[in-house]
Design a protein around this motif. Structure first.
Motif, PDB file in Angstrom:
ATOM      1  N   ASP A  67       0.801  -1.228   0.000  1.00 41.72           N
ATOM      2  CA  ASP A  67       0.000   0.000   0.000  1.00 41.72           C
ATOM      3  C   ASP A  67       0.834   1.279   0.000  1.00 41.72           C
ATOM      4  N   GLY A  68       2.125   1.193  -0.311  1.00 47.15           N
ATOM      5  CA  GLY A  68       2.987   2.360  -0.216  1.00 47.15           C
ATOM      6  C   GLY A  68       3.516   2.856  -1.546  1.00 47.15           C
ATOM      7  N   ILE A  69       3.670   4.169  -1.648  1.00 48.17           N
ATOM      8  CA  ILE A  69       4.322   4.804  -2.799  1.00 48.17           C
ATOM      9  C   ILE A  69       5.357   5.783  -2.264  1.00 48.17           C
ATOM     10  N   LEU A  70       6.603   5.580  -2.651  1.00 45.54           N
ATOM     11  CA  LEU A  70       7.691   6.464  -2.245  1.00 45.54           C
ATOM     12  C   LEU A  70       7.928   7.499  -3.334  1.00 45.54           C
ATOM     13  N   THR A  71       8.043   8.756  -2.926  1.00 46.81           N
ATOM     14  CA  THR A  71       8.369   9.790  -3.897  1.00 46.81           C
ATOM     15  C   THR A  71       9.172  10.890  -3.220  1.00 46.81           C
ATOM     16  N   SER A  72       9.761  11.743  -4.035  1.00 50.81           N
ATOM     17  CA  SER A  72      10.556  12.851  -3.520  1.00 50.81           C
ATOM     18  C   SER A  72      10.547  13.952  -4.565  1.00 50.81           C
ATOM     19  N   THR A  73      10.426  15.216  -4.124  1.00 49.42           N
ATOM     20  CA  THR A  73      10.261  16.298  -5.086  1.00 49.42           C
ATOM     21  C   THR A  73      11.222  17.448  -4.827  1.00 49.42           C
ATOM     22  N   TYR A  74      11.538  18.140  -5.910  1.00 49.50           N
ATOM     23  CA  TYR A  74      12.364  19.344  -5.855  1.00 49.50           C
ATOM     24  C   TYR A  74      11.497  20.475  -5.290  1.00 49.50           C
ATOM     25  N   GLY A  75      11.937  21.059  -4.185  1.00 46.15           N
ATOM     26  CA  GLY A  75      11.142  22.085  -3.536  1.00 46.15           C
ATOM     27  C   GLY A  75      10.116  21.544  -2.576  1.00 46.15           C
ATOM     28  N   GLY A  76      10.082  20.203  -2.418  1.00 47.46           N
ATOM     29  CA  GLY A  76       9.147  19.571  -1.499  1.00 47.46           C
ATOM     30  C   GLY A  76       9.882  18.736  -0.470  1.00 47.46           C
ATOM     31  N   ASN A  77       9.588  17.446  -0.430  1.00 47.54           N
ATOM     32  CA  ASN A  77      10.267  16.565   0.509  1.00 47.54           C
ATOM     33  C   ASN A  77      10.230  15.126   0.007  1.00 47.54           C
ATOM     34  N   THR A  78      10.793  14.232   0.792  1.00 49.77           N
ATOM     35  CA  THR A  78      10.721  12.802   0.519  1.00 49.77           C
ATOM     36  C   THR A  78       9.633  12.224   1.417  1.00 49.77           C
ATOM     37  N   ARG A  79       8.732  11.422   0.837  1.00 50.84           N
ATOM     38  CA  ARG A  79       7.609  10.923   1.629  1.00 50.84           C
ATOM     39  C   ARG A  79       7.163   9.537   1.160  1.00 50.84           C
ATOM     40  N   LEU A  80       6.498   8.844   2.079  1.00 49.09           N
ATOM     41  CA  LEU A  80       5.852   7.585   1.742  1.00 49.09           C
ATOM     42  C   LEU A  80       4.353   7.798   1.877  1.00 49.09           C
ATOM     43  N   VAL A  81       3.639   7.628   0.784  1.00 48.86           N
ATOM     44  CA  VAL A  81       2.191   7.792   0.763  1.00 48.86           C
ATOM     45  C   VAL A  81       1.532   6.427   0.925  1.00 48.86           C
ATOM     46  N   ARG A  82       0.611   6.310   1.883  1.00 46.57           N
ATOM     47  CA  ARG A  82      -0.162   5.091   2.098  1.00 46.57           C
ATOM     48  C   ARG A  82      -1.479   5.188   1.343  1.00 46.57           C
ATOM     49  N   VAL A  83      -1.842   4.122   0.655  1.00 47.47           N
ATOM     50  CA  VAL A  83      -3.104   4.060  -0.075  1.00 47.47           C
ATOM     51  C   VAL A  83      -3.958   2.968   0.551  1.00 47.47           C
TER      52      VAL A  83
ATOM     53  N   SER B 233      -8.098   1.270   1.104  1.00 45.12           N
ATOM     54  CA  SER B 233      -9.394   1.143   0.451  1.00 45.12           C
ATOM     55  C   SER B 233     -10.388   0.485   1.394  1.00 45.12           C
ATOM     56  N   ALA B 234     -11.596   1.056   1.451  1.00 42.96           N
ATOM     57  CA  ALA B 234     -12.683   0.498   2.260  1.00 42.96           C
ATOM     58  C   ALA B 234     -14.008   0.796   1.577  1.00 42.96           C
ATOM     59  N   ASP B 235     -14.804  -0.254   1.398  1.00 41.66           N
ATOM     60  CA  ASP B 235     -16.119  -0.110   0.753  1.00 41.66           C
ATOM     61  C   ASP B 235     -16.012   0.542  -0.620  1.00 41.66           C
ATOM     62  N   GLY B 236     -14.938   0.199  -1.333  1.00 37.67           N
ATOM     63  CA  GLY B 236     -14.770   0.706  -2.684  1.00 37.67           C
ATOM     64  C   GLY B 236     -14.244   2.120  -2.774  1.00 37.67           C
ATOM     65  N   LYS B 237     -13.948   2.751  -1.641  1.00 36.35           N
ATOM     66  CA  LYS B 237     -13.425   4.105  -1.637  1.00 36.35           C
ATOM     67  C   LYS B 237     -11.969   4.105  -1.191  1.00 36.35           C
ATOM     68  N   PHE B 238     -11.164   4.885  -1.905  1.00 34.27           N
ATOM     69  CA  PHE B 238      -9.737   4.958  -1.597  1.00 34.27           C
ATOM     70  C   PHE B 238      -9.436   6.197  -0.760  1.00 34.27           C
ATOM     71  N   ASP B 239      -8.417   6.049   0.060  1.00 31.88           N
ATOM     72  CA  ASP B 239      -7.982   7.158   0.909  1.00 31.88           C
ATOM     73  C   ASP B 239      -6.456   7.139   0.964  1.00 31.88           C
ATOM     74  N   THR B 240      -5.850   8.315   1.053  1.00 31.07           N
ATOM     75  CA  THR B 240      -4.394   8.402   1.120  1.00 31.07           C
ATOM     76  C   THR B 240      -3.967   9.213   2.327  1.00 31.07           C
ATOM     77  N   SER B 241      -2.773   8.921   2.789  1.00 35.18           N
ATOM     78  CA  SER B 241      -2.184   9.683   3.892  1.00 35.18           C
ATOM     79  C   SER B 241      -0.673   9.518   3.827  1.00 35.18           C
ATOM     80  N   ASP B 242       0.039  10.452   4.449  1.00 35.71           N
ATOM     81  CA  ASP B 242       1.487  10.338   4.537  1.00 35.71           C
ATOM     82  C   ASP B 242       1.857   9.425   5.702  1.00 35.71           C
ATOM     83  N   ALA B 243       2.541   8.319   5.389  1.00 35.54           N
ATOM     84  CA  ALA B 243       3.057   7.476   6.463  1.00 35.54           C
ATOM     85  C   ALA B 243       4.173   8.215   7.189  1.00 35.54           C
ATOM     86  N   TRP B 244       4.947   8.975   6.429  1.00 40.98           N
ATOM     87  CA  TRP B 244       5.986   9.830   6.985  1.00 40.98           C
ATOM     88  C   TRP B 244       6.459  10.806   5.910  1.00 40.98           C
ATOM     89  N   ALA B 245       7.109  11.854   6.342  1.00 42.88           N
ATOM     90  CA  ALA B 245       7.707  12.824   5.424  1.00 42.88           C
ATOM     91  C   ALA B 245       9.052  13.261   5.994  1.00 42.88           C
TER      92      ALA B 245
END
Length: 415
Positions: free
Chosen positions: A269-285, A287-299
């Motif tokens: 459920d994780g996506i790692l990314t990092s951006t110029y002018g932003g930060n490095t983060r792991l996004v958690r994805v 799903s419940a009842d057919g709906k998706f939700d995201t949050s930062d596991a850490w930044a």
């Protein structure tokens, strides 16, 4: 005598059996598009005859496209005389030219990016039959891999009425059985791989002030759902492959929309990314009842730039805007270590077991041990006199390097 005859028959059949096809490098970041390869462990040396150049093609025009390696040939691109884009197929064993295709295509990038050149940027994709190339003027071209004959061409500027992107077509195509996925025309698009017809178009932003996004898409299974993950100029999103339906999206801040590197799927459920002018983060994805939700596991307050990280044994190796290499624990987001040394502006990274090969944009090849405790350099070697922005390709004991002026094939001789 029977056992001897049986053994002889086995030996004969073995000798007649076809040899396994050599390893290939069909797309951006390799077979699994994750910067990793499998197979025998790499030798622990680059110098002293351990790594030898087999052939080199000189006097090529500049290109940022990584070499694409098929069973018997290697494809590379170039921009010639600042006006023509050329694709060439070379014999994998000798470097001999097999065919060449070309079309008019050039732009001049903005002045602040002039040092990064006004030449073709995207790395093609090869599905075993057709080569898909993104030309800098926002065109996608399909060529027969055997002959170089053009199958179709899609001009996104004409198709969608969008402006010519300031930095050109940067995204590297992603291919499956049915389609080609690219960020072009100020949007994310799926194209029928056989006909060049647009199947769906989503995440439209009109191209913004500087054109389409730079990042390349990747397939992933997140929260139990197969999808294609893409990072636009403003957000990270998961899209259903068949329909183009947006499953989820999360804003990803960056300077001037410079979301450049490819997002890296981690676990279920994780996506790692990092951006110029932003930060490095792991996004958690989730799903419940057919709906998706995201949050930062850490930044982590560390800015990535152009180099896509590799993940080995739960740790990500990230070369950032400040040109330091940082090792990050993917589970916690804590920095394990960072180098005092500064490197080039860009590294293309490939991992095999506990080894990492990194091709620095200054023409230096680094061999590292993936070590969560410290920066562990095994050896380094100068492999090109001109800059090496194109992604490294590693196929078994062969290494293919595209520098701005040429294409080289190298071979590890063994331990």
């Amino acid at each position: 005598m029977y056992p001897i005859r049986a053994l002889a028959a086995v030996l004969l059949l073995t000798s007649l059996a076809p040899a396994a096809d050599p390893a290939e490098w069909p797309q951006w970041r390799g077979p699994a598009r994750d910067g990793t390869v499998t197979g025998p462990a790499w030798p622990d040396k680059l110098e002293g005859g351990a790594l030898e150049r087999v052939w080199r093609v000189e006097k090529l025009g500049p290109s940022y496209s990584g070499p694409i390696v098929a069973t018997d040939r290697v494809f590379t691109t170039q921009t010639v005389d600042k006006k023509t884009e050329v694709v060439t197929a070379h014999d994998r064993k000798t470097g001999k030219e097999l065919w060449k295709a070309s079309w008019e295509g050039s732009i001049t990038v903005p002045f602040f990016a002039a040092k990064n050149g006004s030449w073709i940027r995207s790395t093609p994709a090869f599905d075993g039959k057709t080569l898909f190339i993104a030309g800098i003027t926002d065109v996608l071209v399909a060529l027969d891999g055997g002959t170089g004959k053009e199958a179709w061409r899609l001009d996104f500027v004409k198709e969608f009425g969008t402006p010519l992107p300031d930095f050109g077509f940067v995204c590297s195509p992603l291919v499956d059985d049915a389609g080609v996925y690219v960020q072009a025309g100020g949007s994310f698009v799926k194209v029928d791989k056989k006909t060049g017809k647009v199947l769906w178009r989503v995440l439209k932003d009109g191209g913004g002030t500087m054109g389409s996004a730079f990042s390349s898409p990747v397939f992933a299974k997140l929260a139990g759902a197969d999808q294609v993950v893409v990072q636009t100029r403003t957000k990270l999103a998961g899209v259903e492959r068949d329909t183009g339906k947006e499953l989820w999206a999360k804003e990803v801040p960056s300077f001037r929309g410079m979301n450049i590197l490819t997002p890296v799927p981690v676990g279920a459920d994780g996506i790692l990314t990092s951006t110029y002018g932003g930060n490095t983060r792991l996004v958690r994805v989730k799903s419940a009842d057919g709906k998706f939700d995201t949050s930062d596991a850490w930044a982590l307050r560390y800015e990535g730039y152009m180099s896509t990280p590799v993940v080995v044994d739960g740790h990500a190796y990230v070369l950032g805007k400040d040109k330091r290499l940082v090792c990050v624990d993917v589970k916690t987001g804590k920095e394990a270590w960072s180098t005092d040394d500064r490197f080039g502006d860009y590294w293309s990274l490939i991992a095999n077991k506990d080894r990492i090969l990194a091709l620095d944009s200054r023409g230096i090849l680094y061999l590292l041990k993936a070590n969560a405790k410290e920066f562990d350099l095994i050896e380094k070697r100068k492999v090109a006199e001109s800059e090496t922005w194109a992604h490294l390709a590693v196929c078994g004991n062969e290494i293919f390097i595209r520098d701005l002026n040429g294409l080289s094939a190298w071979r590890w001789s063994g331990k």
